[in-house]
Design a protein around this motif. Structure first.
Motif, PDB file in Angstrom:
ATOM      1  N   ARG A 114      15.163  58.542  31.399  1.00  0.00           N
ATOM      2  CA  ARG A 114      14.323  59.365  32.279  1.00  0.00           C
ATOM      3  C   ARG A 114      14.876  60.787  32.407  1.00  0.00           C
ATOM      4  NH1 ARG A 114      13.997  54.189  34.872  1.00  0.00           N
ATOM      5  NH2 ARG A 114      11.832  53.518  35.040  1.00  0.00           N
TER       6      ARG A 114
ATOM      7  N   HIS B 115      11.624  45.136  27.916  1.00  0.00           N
ATOM      8  CA  HIS B 115      12.652  46.179  27.908  1.00  0.00           C
ATOM      9  C   HIS B 115      12.449  47.139  26.740  1.00  0.00           C
ATOM     10  CE1 HIS B 115      14.993  43.456  30.614  1.00  0.00           C
ATOM     11  NE2 HIS B 115      15.303  44.608  31.145  1.00  0.00           N
TER      12      HIS B 115
ATOM     13  N   ALA C 127       9.646  47.770  25.143  1.00  0.00           N
ATOM     14  CA  ALA C 127       8.426  48.548  25.398  1.00  0.00           C
ATOM     15  C   ALA C 127       8.696  49.661  26.411  1.00  0.00           C
ATOM     16  CB  ALA C 127       7.316  47.625  25.905  1.00  0.00           C
ATOM     17  N   LYS C 128       9.434  49.348  27.469  1.00  0.00           N
ATOM     18  CA  LYS C 128       9.757  50.354  28.491  1.00  0.00           C
ATOM     19  C   LYS C 128      10.628  51.458  27.896  1.00  0.00           C
ATOM     20  CE  LYS C 128       9.505  51.821  32.727  1.00  0.00           C
ATOM     21  NZ  LYS C 128       8.226  52.290  33.266  1.00  0.00           N
TER      22      LYS C 128
ATOM     23  N   ARG D  28      10.689  52.491  24.786  1.00  0.00           N
ATOM     24  CA  ARG D  28       9.797  53.327  23.956  1.00  0.00           C
ATOM     25  C   ARG D  28       8.951  54.243  24.839  1.00  0.00           C
ATOM     26  NH1 ARG D  28      10.527  53.717  18.416  1.00  0.00           N
ATOM     27  NH2 ARG D  28      10.867  51.692  17.521  1.00  0.00           N
ATOM     28  N   GLU D  29       8.403  53.687  25.911  1.00  0.00           N
ATOM     29  CA  GLU D  29       7.572  54.451  26.845  1.00  0.00           C
ATOM     30  C   GLU D  29       8.350  55.632  27.439  1.00  0.00           C
ATOM     31  OE1 GLU D  29       6.076  53.572  31.326  1.00  0.00           O
ATOM     32  OE2 GLU D  29       5.639  51.996  29.867  1.00  0.00           O
ATOM     33  N   LEU D  30       9.638  55.423  27.690  1.00  0.00           N
ATOM     34  CA  LEU D  30      10.479  56.467  28.283  1.00  0.00           C
ATOM     35  C   LEU D  30      11.060  57.426  27.248  1.00  0.00           C
ATOM     36  CD1 LEU D  30      12.324  54.317  30.969  1.00  0.00           C
ATOM     37  CD2 LEU D  30      10.582  56.072  31.373  1.00  0.00           C
ATOM     38  N   GLY D  31      10.738  57.212  25.974  1.00  0.00           N
ATOM     39  CA  GLY D  31      11.141  58.181  24.957  1.00  0.00           C
ATOM     40  C   GLY D  31      12.180  57.747  23.958  1.00  0.00           C
TER      41      GLY D  31
END
Length: 135
Positions: A69, A92, A94-95, A97-100
């Motif tokens: 983040r 985990h 997926a999260k 990847r979502e956060l960069g």
């Protein structure tokens, strides 16, 4: 060209295994190590030429997801999650990847994977090199 790597993992033995593996790759070198996300953020200011961060998820003080983040505001380094909980298709992963996160590699046998090179070395090296393939 040699890419500078920061290893971020709370397990000292795991940092040792990762560093040992990186020494086998002529195009990468360990430039910094940290035992949690907060320490890694601090080191980004001290060691500004980091090209790639290998990041665990489960760590005290600041975990890998919280680090993500903040990291993209502080560095252009590529970030590859290297975690026992970030197996392909997991929440985990997926999260992350979502956060960069730029890549995700699962540790092959838990938090301290002594068999990292043997069981996941080829995949980790491939994912690390993919980050710079088009550079």
């Amino acid at each position: 060209m040699t890419h500078n790597v920061m290893i971020v993992d709370d397990a000292a033995m795991m940092r040792l295994y990762i560093a040992s593996f990186i020494k086998t790759l002529p195009d990468f070198k360990v430039a910094a190590q940290a035992s949690n996300g907060q320490e890694a953020l601090d080191k980004l200011s001290e060691v500004p030429n980091i090209d790639l961060i290998l990041l665990d998820i489960e760590m005290p003080v600041m975990d890998g997801l919280e680090f993500l983040r903040h990291a993209k505001l502080k560095t252009r380094a590529k970030i590859v999650m290297l975690s026992s909980v970030a197996v392909s298709g997991s929440a985990h992963a997926a999260k992350a990847r979502e956060l960069g996160a730029d890549g995700v590699v699962a540790k092959p046998s838990g938090t301290v994977s002594h068999d990292l090179e043997e069981k996941a070395g080829d995949e980790l090296a491939r994912v690390m090199r993919e980050q710079f393939a088009n550079a």
